[in-house]
Design a protein around this motif. Structure first.
Motif, PDB file in Angstrom:
ATOM      1  N   UNK A 255       6.632 -38.562  -3.478  1.00 32.06           N
ATOM      2  CA  UNK A 255       7.860 -38.479  -2.706  1.00 32.06           C
ATOM      3  C   UNK A 255       7.589 -39.035  -1.320  1.00 32.06           C
ATOM      4  N   UNK A 256       8.518 -39.874  -0.843  1.00 29.85           N
ATOM      5  CA  UNK A 256       8.363 -40.515   0.452  1.00 29.85           C
ATOM      6  C   UNK A 256       9.643 -40.382   1.252  1.00 29.85           C
ATOM      7  N   UNK A 257       9.514 -40.564   2.542  1.00 31.28           N
ATOM      8  CA  UNK A 257      10.664 -40.499   3.433  1.00 31.28           C
ATOM      9  C   UNK A 257      11.294 -41.877   3.571  1.00 31.28           C
ATOM     10  N   UNK A 258      12.597 -41.914   3.536  1.00 32.05           N
ATOM     11  CA  UNK A 258      13.305 -43.150   3.852  1.00 32.05           C
ATOM     12  C   UNK A 258      13.014 -43.479   5.316  1.00 32.05           C
ATOM     13  N   UNK A 259      12.511 -44.677   5.573  1.00 32.82           N
ATOM     14  CA  UNK A 259      12.126 -45.045   6.937  1.00 32.82           C
ATOM     15  C   UNK A 259      13.308 -45.003   7.902  1.00 32.82           C
ATOM     16  N   UNK A 260      14.507 -45.270   7.405  1.00 33.26           N
ATOM     17  CA  UNK A 260      15.685 -45.204   8.271  1.00 33.26           C
ATOM     18  C   UNK A 260      15.896 -43.782   8.776  1.00 33.26           C
ATOM     19  N   UNK A 261      15.649 -42.817   7.910  1.00 36.06           N
ATOM     20  CA  UNK A 261      15.771 -41.415   8.302  1.00 36.06           C
ATOM     21  C   UNK A 261      14.786 -41.090   9.420  1.00 36.06           C
ATOM     22  N   UNK A 262      13.542 -41.559   9.288  1.00 34.94           N
ATOM     23  CA  UNK A 262      12.516 -41.278  10.294  1.00 34.94           C
ATOM     24  C   UNK A 262      12.863 -41.968  11.610  1.00 34.94           C
ATOM     25  N   UNK A 263      13.292 -43.225  11.540  1.00 36.55           N
ATOM     26  CA  UNK A 263      13.614 -43.973  12.765  1.00 36.55           C
ATOM     27  C   UNK A 263      14.696 -43.290  13.586  1.00 36.55           C
ATOM     28  N   UNK A 264      15.620 -42.619  12.930  1.00 36.59           N
ATOM     29  CA  UNK A 264      16.770 -42.048  13.635  1.00 36.59           C
ATOM     30  C   UNK A 264      16.715 -40.524  13.739  1.00 36.59           C
ATOM     31  N   UNK A 265      15.620 -39.909  13.276  1.00 34.07           N
ATOM     32  CA  UNK A 265      15.524 -38.454  13.301  1.00 34.07           C
ATOM     33  C   UNK A 265      15.488 -37.970  14.755  1.00 34.07           C
ATOM     34  N   UNK A 266      16.279 -36.957  15.067  1.00 33.27           N
ATOM     35  CA  UNK A 266      16.428 -36.512  16.446  1.00 33.27           C
ATOM     36  C   UNK A 266      15.594 -35.274  16.796  1.00 33.27           C
ATOM     37  N   UNK A 267      14.984 -34.653  15.807  1.00 31.48           N
ATOM     38  CA  UNK A 267      14.196 -33.457  16.084  1.00 31.48           C
ATOM     39  C   UNK A 267      12.877 -33.778  16.769  1.00 31.48           C
ATOM     40  N   UNK A 268      12.200 -32.740  17.254  1.00 28.57           N
ATOM     41  CA  UNK A 268      10.920 -32.930  17.939  1.00 28.57           C
ATOM     42  C   UNK A 268       9.818 -33.333  16.967  1.00 28.57           C
ATOM     43  N   UNK A 269       9.825 -32.732  15.777  1.00 28.62           N
ATOM     44  CA  UNK A 269       8.840 -33.063  14.749  1.00 28.62           C
ATOM     45  C   UNK A 269       9.520 -32.987  13.388  1.00 28.62           C
ATOM     46  N   UNK A 270       8.944 -33.674  12.416  1.00 30.69           N
ATOM     47  CA  UNK A 270       9.553 -33.724  11.089  1.00 30.69           C
ATOM     48  C   UNK A 270       9.412 -32.392  10.365  1.00 30.69           C
ATOM     49  N   UNK A 271      10.427 -31.960   9.642  1.00 28.99           N
ATOM     50  CA  UNK A 271      10.350 -30.715   8.875  1.00 28.99           C
ATOM     51  C   UNK A 271       9.369 -30.853   7.718  1.00 28.99           C
TER      52      UNK A 271
END
Length: 350
Positions: free
Chosen positions: A25-41
């Motif tokens: 399972x991988x993260x969609x890079x678009x989601x990571x680029x635009x994620x607004x939180x301090x750190x990834x869940x």
């Protein structure tokens, strides 16, 4: 708690696959680029609470993908150290470095990101992970070396990175590439695919720390890597991880050699099958023309089929030639295609 349908499907996929392929399972890079939180869940939160955005994607990775470099251009694996036992990125510096890379020219083509905390079911808080998630975690962990051998790798280097088993193992893998003779150093060649970003206190002398890491791992053979990582001063949270992965290091040469041999066999089989299909298509066309005492027109279905079969043969022969050229040039096949595309673009700009 009840097992969700998503978890049941995930466990089924992971358990049904043979040893040649593993679904990650991988993260969609678009989601990571635009994620607004301090750190990834963590993975479970991404899976269960971000259903509208669907940040997780599935990628089946086998050793053929690894040795061909199929995912190098579009997939990024992150090598990092957990800053705390229950939180890999408490101050968000790792996510900032990751987002900066993804938005840089070097990361602009990345479509998927693999990060252990966000892409594997975590036992946080301890004891909360379901049996299904634990089984999925173990299945992926056993095959995680494929990610660091077969993708672009971002190394987030801090002062303690070089004391840990997993991080050093990952950095060594990221600096190798597959050849018919086993693993060879990729650093300084067209096969180089690692990127180092110094974070925390290591950022103060980034060039020095980067140079030391490369000097430590770029040219080590599997035997040398095994000897180094076996030492007791190379620490690991779960000793069983070290005990399970160390034997695989010595077997990596044989693994990539076998995978490259299988790729070559598949290419030969595809060429033989396409040639046989083309011969049948030509025979059917010739029989029709004899029976009708006429040449088939361009739109005749047998003529079209023969033309398509001939194109398939040409494509299969080209694939064989390109693979052979890449191997003889000591270049990962996908990397050679990328280099040729870059050169073609430069020629057009001239």
């Amino acid at each position: 708690r009840r097992t969700t349908r998503f978890e049941m499907e995930m466990l089924s996929k992971l358990s049904l696959q043979d040893g040649d392929s593993c679904t990650f399972f991988m993260l969609d890079a678009k989601f990571v680029r635009t994620f607004r939180g301090k750190s990834l869940p963590f993975f479970q939160e991404l899976r269960d609470k971000f259903t509208a955005k669907e940040p997780l994607v599935e990628v089946a990775l086998d050793y053929a993908d690894v040795v061909k470099g199929t995912h190098i251009e579009t997939t990024l694996a992150v090598s990092h150290r957990w800053m705390q036992p229950d939180d890999p990125d408490p101050d968000g510096e790792q996510l900032k470095a990751l987002k900066d890379f993804l938005n840089s020219p070097a990361g602009q083509k990345i479509e998927r990101v693999w990060l252990d905390s966000a892409c594997m079911p975590q036992d946080q808080p301890e004891g909360s992970r379901s049996e299904e998630d634990a089984a999925a975690f173990e299945r992926m962990l056993k095959e995680v070396n494929r990610l660091y051998l077969g993708t672009t790798v971002l190394i987030l280097l801090d002062m303690s990175y070089v004391s840990r088993f997993w991080t050093q193992f990952e950095s060594w893998l990221s600096m190798q590439f597959a050849t018919p003779d086993g693993l060879k150093p990729a650093v300084g060649t067209e096969n180089e695919r690692h990127h180092i970003v110094c974070i925390q206190n290591a950022a103060e002398q980034s060039e020095l720390h980067e140079k030391m890491l490369i000097q430590s791992w770029a040219t080590k053979t599997p035997e040398q890597a095994h000897a180094f990582l076996s030492k007791p001063d190379v620490t690991v949270t779960n000793q069983s991880d070290k005990e399970e992965q160390l034997p695989k290091i010595k077997a990596l040469d044989a693994s990539v050699q076998g995978a490259l041999s299988e790729v070559a066999r598949q290419i030969e089989d595809k060429l033989a099958a396409s040639e046989a299909a083309a011969a049948r298509a030509d025979a059917e066309l010739a029989a029709w023309e004899t029976e009708n005492d006429a040449k088939a027109g361009e739109k005749n279905r047998l003529k079209v089929a023969a033309r398509q079969a001939a194109s398939a043969v040409a494509a299969a022969r080209l694939a064989k030639e390109e693979h052979a050229q890449a191997i003889s040039s000591s270049v990962v096949p996908a990397m050679m295609k990328r280099a040729e595309a870059v050169l073609a673009g430069l020629s057009m700009s001239d």
